[in-house]
Design an enzyme around this catalytic site. Structure first.
Site, PDB file in Angstrom:
ATOM      1  N   ARG A   1      -3.826 -10.476   3.820  1.00 27.69           N
ATOM      2  CA  ARG A   1      -3.979 -10.508   2.357  1.00 27.69           C
ATOM      3  C   ARG A   1      -2.722  -9.903   1.735  1.00 27.69           C
ATOM      4  NH1 ARG A   1      -5.962  -7.135  -1.792  1.00 27.69           N
ATOM      5  NH2 ARG A   1      -7.196  -8.248  -3.383  1.00 27.69           N
TER       6      ARG A   1
ATOM      7  N   LYS B   1       0.823  -1.206   0.000  1.00 26.08           N
ATOM      8  CA  LYS B   1       0.000   0.000   0.000  1.00 26.08           C
ATOM      9  C   LYS B   1       0.867   1.270   0.000  1.00 26.08           C
ATOM     10  CE  LYS B   1      -4.144  -1.836  -0.035  1.00 26.08           C
ATOM     11  NZ  LYS B   1      -5.049  -1.951   1.108  1.00 26.08           N
TER      12      LYS B   1
END
Length: 283
Positions: free
Chosen positions: A260, A226
């Site tokens: 994840r 991210k």
């Protein structure tokens, strides 16, 4: 009674499957069957390539495979339900034939979720937390699919406090699930790292993560590659796996259950260290 995120619990899934959560971290591998995902767009757009990647992820230590057909990056172009389904349904069916993997479908569309479960998926992973198409909760209730409900700050006004906003959003999502008849044992919650949250908000969410155990549900996290990991490390998306693994270890010690990730192997090692430390602490 105080909620202990490290005690065993069973996550009930479709097709008679379940998964033990709590005593050890569980890895979910990201398989984006898309041309435009932020980190790996196009790598697995071909169905055969996606299936091969999924099987490699299982060998590397993933227990869940998350199959998505529409990019969720902020500037991504939406695709039609027909296009999304054409991308993912053959992949889900092929993985179900070739393995015993637990399969997740990454979608906010009720129709896509139902077809994916019919094709062999066990979990529905909704990045809009049931609040874009609430009928997706009915699909989970009727099929018995495990449901991952994610917090997002997109398309709405957020509260200024990151934890207050988590409860403001997710309590509504949980009510939608309850009204549809979804069993609590079928639900995990995702605080939605990166979804309309800036770097400081993401870091504060990590620092205060334990507050989310008030929900008394297993917690699922998706920090992989991210933007906030890049802001901290100075790395572009493809070079953020070590930073991701650091967040995996930190969030595991804070009680996260499912992770994840893009790179399964490096996060498997991070979880192994975190889980070993937790076991030593509790021995």
């Amino acid at each position: 009674m105080t909620y202990d995120p490290f005690q065993p619990s069973r996550w009930h899934l479709a097709h008679g499957r379940d998964l033990e959560l709590g005593p050890r971290g569980v890895l979910m591998a990201i398989i984006n069957v898309t041309p435009d995902s932020f980190s790996d767009g196009g790598r697995f757009a071909d169905p055969d390539a996606a299936v091969r990647a999924a099987l490699r992820a299982l060998e590397a230590g993933a227990e869940i495979l998350d199959i998505g057909g529409e990019s969720t990056r902020p500037d991504a172009k939406p695709v039609s339900a027909d296009e999304e389904q054409a991308r993912i349904l053959p992949v889900i069916a092929a993985i179900a034939r070739q393995s015993q993997a637990v399969i997740s479908v990454d979608t906010y569309r009720a129709e896509t979720a139902r077809l994916a479960v019919d094709a062999g998926a066990h979990i529905v992973n909704d990045v809009y937390g049931l609040q874009r198409e609430p009928a997706i909760a009915t699909v989970a209730a009727e099929t018995g699919a495990g449901l991952c409900i994610m917090h997002t700050g997109r398309d709405r006004e957020k509260l200024s406090d990151v934890i207050e906003d988590q409860f403001h959003f997710l309590e509504r999502s949980l009510q939608i699930a309850a009204d549809a008849g979804v069993a609590r044992e079928g639900i995990v919650l995702d605080p939605g790292f990166g979804f309309a949250k800036d770097t400081n908000e993401n870091l504060e969410l990590m620092a205060r993560f334990r507050a989310l155990h008030e929900f008394r549900r297993p917690l699922f996290v998706g920090t992989s590659r991210k933007r906030f990991v890049g802001a901290v490390t100075g790395r572009e998306a493809g070079g953020r796996d070590v930073g991701t693994a650091a967040t995996t270890a930190l969030l595991r010690t804070a009680g996260a259950a499912i992770f994840r990730v893009h790179d399964v192997a490096i996060n498997r090692d991070a979880l192994a260290v975190a889980d070993a430390m937790l076991a030593a602490k509790n021995s």
